[in-house]
Design an enzyme around this catalytic site. Structure first.
Site, PDB file in Angstrom:
ATOM      1  CE1 TYR A 181      -4.277  -3.307   4.482  1.00  0.00           C
ATOM      2  CE2 TYR A 181      -4.593  -1.016   4.406  1.00  0.00           C
ATOM      3  CZ  TYR A 181      -4.429  -2.270   3.773  1.00  0.00           C
ATOM      4  OH  TYR A 181      -3.786  -2.382   2.363  1.00  0.00           O
ATOM      5  CG  HIS A 182      -2.449   1.947   5.883  1.00  0.00           C
ATOM      6  ND1 HIS A 182      -3.602   2.501   6.509  1.00  0.00           N
ATOM      7  CD2 HIS A 182      -2.398   2.191   4.553  1.00  0.00           C
ATOM      8  CE1 HIS A 182      -4.427   2.898   5.596  1.00  0.00           C
ATOM      9  NE2 HIS A 182      -3.834   2.644   4.520  1.00  0.00           N
ATOM     10  CD  GLU A 232      -7.504  10.688   7.425  1.00  0.00           C
ATOM     11  OE1 GLU A 232      -7.063   9.640   6.954  1.00  0.00           O
ATOM     12  OE2 GLU A 232      -8.714  11.311   7.245  1.00  0.00           O
ATOM     13  CB  THR A 286      -0.868   0.079   1.244  1.00  0.00           C
ATOM     14  OG1 THR A 286      -1.571   1.100   1.262  1.00  0.00           O
ATOM     15  CG2 THR A 286      -0.202  -0.076   2.314  1.00  0.00           C
ATOM     16  CE  LYS A 303      -1.587  -4.902   2.764  1.00  0.00           C
ATOM     17  NZ  LYS A 303      -1.675  -5.850   1.775  1.00  0.00           N
ATOM     18  CB  SER A 327      -4.913   2.251   9.952  1.00  0.00           C
ATOM     19  OG  SER A 327      -4.506   1.564   9.077  1.00  0.00           O
TER      20      SER A 327
HETATM   21  P1  NAD Z   1     -10.699  -7.935  -0.375  1.00  0.00           P
HETATM   22  O1  NAD Z   1     -10.925  -7.976   1.148  1.00  0.00           O
HETATM   23  O2  NAD Z   1     -11.744  -7.734  -1.234  1.00  0.00           O
HETATM   24  O3  NAD Z   1      -9.809  -9.388  -0.882  1.00  0.00           O
HETATM   25  C1  NAD Z   1      -8.985 -10.073   0.006  1.00  0.00           C
HETATM   26  C2  NAD Z   1      -9.220 -11.556  -0.155  1.00  0.00           C
HETATM   27  O4  NAD Z   1      -8.408 -12.121   0.398  1.00  0.00           O
HETATM   28  C3  NAD Z   1     -10.708 -12.074   0.211  1.00  0.00           C
HETATM   29  O5  NAD Z   1     -11.366 -12.492  -0.805  1.00  0.00           O
HETATM   30  C4  NAD Z   1     -10.494 -12.865   1.495  1.00  0.00           C
HETATM   31  O6  NAD Z   1     -11.389 -13.878   1.694  1.00  0.00           O
HETATM   32  C5  NAD Z   1      -9.077 -13.364   0.922  1.00  0.00           C
HETATM   33  N1  NAD Z   1      -8.451 -13.558   2.376  1.00  0.00           N
HETATM   34  C6  NAD Z   1      -7.979 -12.644   3.564  1.00  0.00           C
HETATM   35  N2  NAD Z   1      -7.395 -13.454   4.405  1.00  0.00           N
HETATM   36  C7  NAD Z   1      -6.834 -14.540   3.973  1.00  0.00           C
HETATM   37  C8  NAD Z   1      -6.408 -15.907   4.438  1.00  0.00           C
HETATM   38  N3  NAD Z   1      -5.833 -15.791   5.599  1.00  0.00           N
HETATM   39  N4  NAD Z   1      -6.233 -16.893   3.657  1.00  0.00           N
HETATM   40  C9  NAD Z   1      -6.803 -16.989   2.387  1.00  0.00           C
HETATM   41  N5  NAD Z   1      -7.754 -15.900   1.845  1.00  0.00           N
HETATM   42  C10 NAD Z   1      -7.741 -14.914   2.730  1.00  0.00           C
HETATM   43  O7  NAD Z   1      -9.434  -6.983  -0.746  1.00  0.00           O
HETATM   44  P2  NAD Z   1      -8.987  -6.284  -1.894  1.00  0.00           P
HETATM   45  O8  NAD Z   1      -9.487  -4.673  -1.716  1.00  0.00           O
HETATM   46  O9  NAD Z   1      -9.022  -7.179  -2.991  1.00  0.00           O
HETATM   47  O10 NAD Z   1      -7.380  -6.028  -1.773  1.00  0.00           O
HETATM   48  C11 NAD Z   1      -6.330  -6.988  -2.072  1.00  0.00           C
HETATM   49  C12 NAD Z   1      -4.911  -6.684  -1.615  1.00  0.00           C
HETATM   50  O11 NAD Z   1      -4.828  -5.327  -2.265  1.00  0.00           O
HETATM   51  C13 NAD Z   1      -5.001  -6.370   0.042  1.00  0.00           C
HETATM   52  O12 NAD Z   1      -3.817  -6.914   0.600  1.00  0.00           O
HETATM   53  C14 NAD Z   1      -4.936  -5.050   0.084  1.00  0.00           C
HETATM   54  O13 NAD Z   1      -4.048  -4.635   1.165  1.00  0.00           O
HETATM   55  C15 NAD Z   1      -4.381  -4.380  -1.216  1.00  0.00           C
HETATM   56  N6  NAD Z   1      -4.922  -2.915  -1.549  1.00  0.00           N
HETATM   57  C16 NAD Z   1      -5.986  -2.722  -1.930  1.00  0.00           C
HETATM   58  C17 NAD Z   1      -6.511  -1.527  -2.181  1.00  0.00           C
HETATM   59  C18 NAD Z   1      -7.903  -1.021  -2.525  1.00  0.00           C
HETATM   60  O14 NAD Z   1      -8.277   0.028  -2.836  1.00  0.00           O
HETATM   61  N7  NAD Z   1      -8.701  -2.280  -2.634  1.00  0.00           N
HETATM   62  C19 NAD Z   1      -5.565  -0.652  -2.201  1.00  0.00           C
HETATM   63  C20 NAD Z   1      -4.173  -1.000  -2.168  1.00  0.00           C
HETATM   64  C21 NAD Z   1      -3.877  -2.251  -1.840  1.00  0.00           C
HETATM   65  N1  USQ Z   2     -12.471   9.540   3.565  1.00  0.00           N
HETATM   66  C1  USQ Z   2     -13.359  10.607   3.596  1.00  0.00           C
HETATM   67  N2  USQ Z   2     -14.561   9.937   3.417  1.00  0.00           N
HETATM   68  C2  USQ Z   2     -15.220   8.779   3.310  1.00  0.00           C
HETATM   69  C3  USQ Z   2     -14.157   7.748   3.459  1.00  0.00           C
HETATM   70  C4  USQ Z   2     -13.013   8.072   3.404  1.00  0.00           C
HETATM   71  O1  USQ Z   2     -13.130  11.656   3.589  1.00  0.00           O
HETATM   72  O2  USQ Z   2     -16.137   8.269   3.325  1.00  0.00           O
HETATM   73  C5  USQ Z   2     -11.035   9.777   3.757  1.00  0.00           C
HETATM   74  C6  USQ Z   2     -10.432   9.047   4.721  1.00  0.00           C
HETATM   75  O3  USQ Z   2     -10.560   9.837   5.979  1.00  0.00           O
HETATM   76  C7  USQ Z   2      -8.950   8.968   4.221  1.00  0.00           C
HETATM   77  C8  USQ Z   2      -9.113   8.952   2.890  1.00  0.00           C
HETATM   78  O4  USQ Z   2     -10.471   9.378   2.512  1.00  0.00           O
HETATM   79  O5  USQ Z   2      -8.247  10.140   4.585  1.00  0.00           O
HETATM   80  C9  USQ Z   2      -8.819   7.621   2.148  1.00  0.00           C
HETATM   81  O6  USQ Z   2      -9.772   6.578   2.943  1.00  0.00           O
HETATM   82  P1  USQ Z   2     -10.169   5.177   2.129  1.00  0.00           P
HETATM   83  O7  USQ Z   2     -10.953   4.451   3.197  1.00  0.00           O
HETATM   84  O8  USQ Z   2     -10.589   5.412   0.888  1.00  0.00           O
HETATM   85  O9  USQ Z   2      -8.549   4.397   1.926  1.00  0.00           O
HETATM   86  P2  USQ Z   2      -7.691   3.966   3.078  1.00  0.00           P
HETATM   87  O10 USQ Z   2      -8.358   3.776   4.375  1.00  0.00           O
HETATM   88  O11 USQ Z   2      -6.261   4.389   3.085  1.00  0.00           O
HETATM   89  O12 USQ Z   2      -7.625   2.290   2.674  1.00  0.00           O
HETATM   90  C10 USQ Z   2      -7.577   2.030   1.234  1.00  0.00           C
HETATM   91  C11 USQ Z   2      -7.829   0.582   1.091  1.00  0.00           C
HETATM   92  C12 USQ Z   2      -6.365  -0.089   1.451  1.00  0.00           C
HETATM   93  C13 USQ Z   2      -5.310   0.585   0.831  1.00  0.00           C
HETATM   94  C14 USQ Z   2      -5.200   1.940   0.788  1.00  0.00           C
HETATM   95  C15 USQ Z   2      -4.241   2.435  -0.177  1.00  0.00           C
HETATM   96  O13 USQ Z   2      -8.819  -0.028   1.689  1.00  0.00           O
HETATM   97  O14 USQ Z   2      -6.518  -1.549   1.331  1.00  0.00           O
HETATM   98  O15 USQ Z   2      -4.064   0.107   1.108  1.00  0.00           O
HETATM   99  O16 USQ Z   2      -6.535   2.428   0.329  1.00  0.00           O
HETATM  100  S1  USQ Z   2      -3.546   3.962   0.231  1.00  0.00           S
HETATM  101  O17 USQ Z   2      -4.818   4.893   0.992  1.00  0.00           O
HETATM  102  O18 USQ Z   2      -2.796   4.794  -0.786  1.00  0.00           O
HETATM  103  O19 USQ Z   2      -2.767   3.859   1.403  1.00  0.00           O
END
Ligand code: NAD
Ligand code: USQ
Length: 400
Positions: A189-190, A332, A145, A193, A187
Site C-alpha cells: 500500500y505505502h 518493520e 502518506t 503512494k 508495505s
Molecule cells: P477509506 O477506504 O475509508 O476511503 C477510500 C474511499 O475510496 C472508499 O469510499 C472507497 O470506496 C473509495 N475508492 C477506492 N478505490 C476507488 C476507485 N477505484 N474508484 C472510486 N472510489 C474508490 O480510506 P480513508 O481512510 O478515507 O483514506 C482516504 C485516503 O487518505 C487514502 O488515499 C489513504 O491512503 C489516505 N490516508 C488515510 C489515513 C488514515 O489514517 N485513514 C492516513 C493517511 C493517509
Molecule cells: N500497530 C500495533 N497494534 C495494532 C495496530 C497497529 O502495534 O493493533 C502498529 C503497527 O505495527 C504499526 C503502527 O502501529 O507500527 C501503525 O499501524 P497503523 O495500522 O495504525 O498504520 P499504517 O499501517 O501505517 O496505515 C495507516 C493508514 C494508511 C496511512 C498511514 C499513515 O491505514 O492509509 O497512509 O496510516 S502513516 O503510518 O503515517 O504512514
C-alpha cells in the site's frame, strides 16, 4: 468552488465532503463503494452504524446542508466515465481519496497486492490523464502518506517532500539540488503512494498541472462538527485487524475490555492527526494552490508523533484497559525515532486538536457507545508481511 471528492464515501472523504459543503463549496462525491464491499468480503462492519450513501445525502439536505451529488464510478477502471465527468462538470478542484488504503489488506495475498497496485496507481494516473485530456485546469489535492518517507532519518526532521542536497560534479564543483525525499515504503500500500508521487512530479513538469500532495499521518477520532448533526451522517470507525488503525483500535479495545494489541515492543513511532484537523487541512490546501508550472506542493499533514507503546500506556491510564504485547505481524523497525516538519499547515492557521484533549471523548462518546456492535474475533491482525511473521493475536483472550 466546484469540487469533486474522489473516495467521498470513505473515512476521510465523507467528513471532508461535508466540511467543504458546509463552508459553501459545491461538492460532488465520486466513489465506487468498494470500501463497503471490502467490509462484506472481510465479514466486518464499521463500529459506528454507517448509513447508505443515499441516506447520508438525504440527511445532509434535511439538516440544511447544500445538496451534494453522488456519482458511482470506478476511477481506476472507468476512464471514459471519468473523462466525461470532468468535461461536463469542469471542477475547480479535485480531492483524491479514492485508493485502497490499508497496509495489512494490501499484504494479505498476491490477489490483494495486485488489486492494491492496480487500483491505486490506475486511479491516480486516470485522474492525471483525464485532466490533460479534458483541458480542465483543476487543482488536484491528493492524500498521500507519511509512509512514503519511511519512519526514520539520519537525525534531521523529515522535510516537506523535498530534500536539499549538494552533489559534486566531475570537475569537482559543488552543485545545490532539491530532490524528492528518498522513499522507503513499508508495505505494498505505502509503495503505491510512492508511485503516485512520481506520477505527480511528471504531470506537474510535463503538463503544468497544479498538484498538492498531502503526506498524511495516521488519522484518529471519528466525529467532525458536521457528522455530529444527525446520526445518519455518522462517520465510519474501523477496528478490525486489516483496516483499523492503531490509535482508534486501542480506543475501541479499551472500551470493550480487550487487551490492547501492541505489535512487538511497541517502539514504533508514528505521526498522527485528528480527523477534525484533517478536514481543515484539506480546506487550507484547496485555498493555497500552486501555480501552473510549479513543482508539486508537498505538505506533511500531521500534528504529533507518538510511540505505539506510549499510546497504549496512556489509554490504559484513562480507561483501566490492559496491554498485550503480541508478535508483530509486520516487517518493520522494532524501534524508531521520528521527527517531522509540519510548518506549512501551522503557518497557514491550523490549530491542532491534541491527544490530551480528544482521547477521553473518543473512548466515551464513540468506542463505549457502540461497543455492543463489536465482533471481537475480527480484532487480531492476521495479515503477515512475510512467511516468517506471526499473527498479532494475544496469548490470552479476554473473558467477557
Ligand atoms: P477509506 O477506504 O475509508 O476511503 C477510500 C474511499 O475510496 C472508499 O469510499 C472507497 O470506496 C473509495 N475508492 C477506492 N478505490 C476507488 C476507485 N477505484 N474508484 C472510486 N472510489 C474508490 O480510506 P480513508 O481512510 O478515507 O483514506 C482516504 C485516503 O487518505 C487514502 O488515499 C489513504 O491512503 C489516505 N490516508 C488515510 C489515513 C488514515 O489514517 N485513514 C492516513 C493517511 C493517509
Ligand atoms: N500497530 C500495533 N497494534 C495494532 C495496530 C497497529 O502495534 O493493533 C502498529 C503497527 O505495527 C504499526 C503502527 O502501529 O507500527 C501503525 O499501524 P497503523 O495500522 O495504525 O498504520 P499504517 O499501517 O501505517 O496505515 C495507516 C493508514 C494508511 C496511512 C498511514 C499513515 O491505514 O492509509 O497512509 O496510516 S502513516 O503510518 O503515517 O504512514
Amino acid at each position: 468552488m466546484k469540487i469533486l471528492i474522489l473516495g467521498g464515501d470513505g473515512f476521510c472523504g465523507w467528513p471532508a465532503s461535508l466540511h467543504l459543503s458546509d463552508i459553501g463549496h459545491d461538492v460532488m462525491i465520486v466513489d465506487n463503494l468498494s470500501r463497503r464491499r471490502i467490509d462484506v468480503e472481510l465479514g466486518v462492519e464499521s463500529l459506528t452504524p454507517i448509513a447508505t450513501m443515499e441516506e447520508r445525502l438525504q440527511a445532509w439536505s434535511e439538516t440544511g446542508g447544500r445538496p451534494i451529488e453522488f456519482v458511482n464510478l470506478d476511477v481506476a477502471q472507468d476512464y471514459d466515465g471519468l473523462l466525461e465527468l470532468l468535461q461536463t462538470q469542469r471542477p475547480d478542484a479535485i480531492v483524491h481519496f479514492a485508493e485502497q488504503r490499508a497496509a495489512p489488506y494490501s499484504m494479505k495475498s498476491p490477489r490483494n497486492k495486485r488489486y492494491t497496485v492496480d487500483n491505486n496507481t490506475n486511479a491516480t494516473h486516470n485522474v492525471l490523464c483525464a485532466l490533460v485530456d479534458s483541458g480542465v485546469d483543476a487543482h488536484l489535492v491528493h492524500l498521500g502518506t507519511m509512509g512514503v518517507y519511511g519512519y526514520g532519518t539520519a537525525g534531521m526532521k523529515i522535510p516537506e517532500g523535498y530534500l536539499d542536497v549538494q552533489v559534486t560534479t566531475e570537475t569537482g564543483d559543488q552543485v545545490d539540488q532539491k530532490i524528492l525525499y528518498p522513499t522507503n515504503p513499508g508495505s505494498i500500500y505505502h509503495m503505491t503512494k510512492v508511485l503516485d508521487q512520481t506520477l505527480f512530479a511528471y504531470y506537474a513538469k510535463n503538463d503544468k498541472l497544479r498538484i498538492t500532495d498531502l503526506h498524511q499521518g495516521i488519522i484518529w477520532g471519528t466525529h467532525t462538527d458536521q457528522t455530529l448533526r444527525d446520526e445518519r451522517l455518522i462517520n465510519r470507525f474501523d477496528y478490525d485487524g486489516d483496516y483499523g488503525t492503531v490509535l482508534n483500535r486501542f480506543l475501541m479495545q479499551a472500551a470493550v475490555g480487550y487487551p490492547m494489541t501492541v505489535h512487538g515492543t511497541g517502539g514504533q513511532t508514528r505521526a498522527f492527526i485528528h480527523i477534525r484537523d484533517m478536514v481543515r487541512c484539506i480546506q487550507i490546501a484547496l485555498e493555497n494552490p500552486p501555480a501552473n508550472g510549479d513543482k508539486v506542493k508537498i505538505f506533511n499533514q500531521m500534528t504529533e508523533t507518538h510511540r505505539v507503546r506510549d499510546l497504549a500506556e496512556l489509554i490504559a491510564k484513562i480507561s483501566d484497559a490492559t496491554v498485550a504485547y503480541v508478535p508483530n505481524p509486520r516487517q518493520e523497525a522494532a524501534e524508531n525515532e521520528l521527527h517531522v516538519t509540519n510548518d506549512t499547515f501551522l503557518d497557514l492557521g491550523l490549530n491542532p486538536t491534541t491527544l490530551s484533549e480528544g482521547l477521553l471523548i473518543e473512548v466515551e462518546d464513540v468506542a463505549r457507545k457502540y461497543a455492543e456492535r463489536a465482533d471481537l474475533d475480527k480484532i487480531p491482525a492476521t495479515s503477515l508481511w512475510t512467511a516468517q511473521q506471526q499473527p498479532g493475536v494475544p496469548e490470552q483472550l479476554p473473558v467477557h
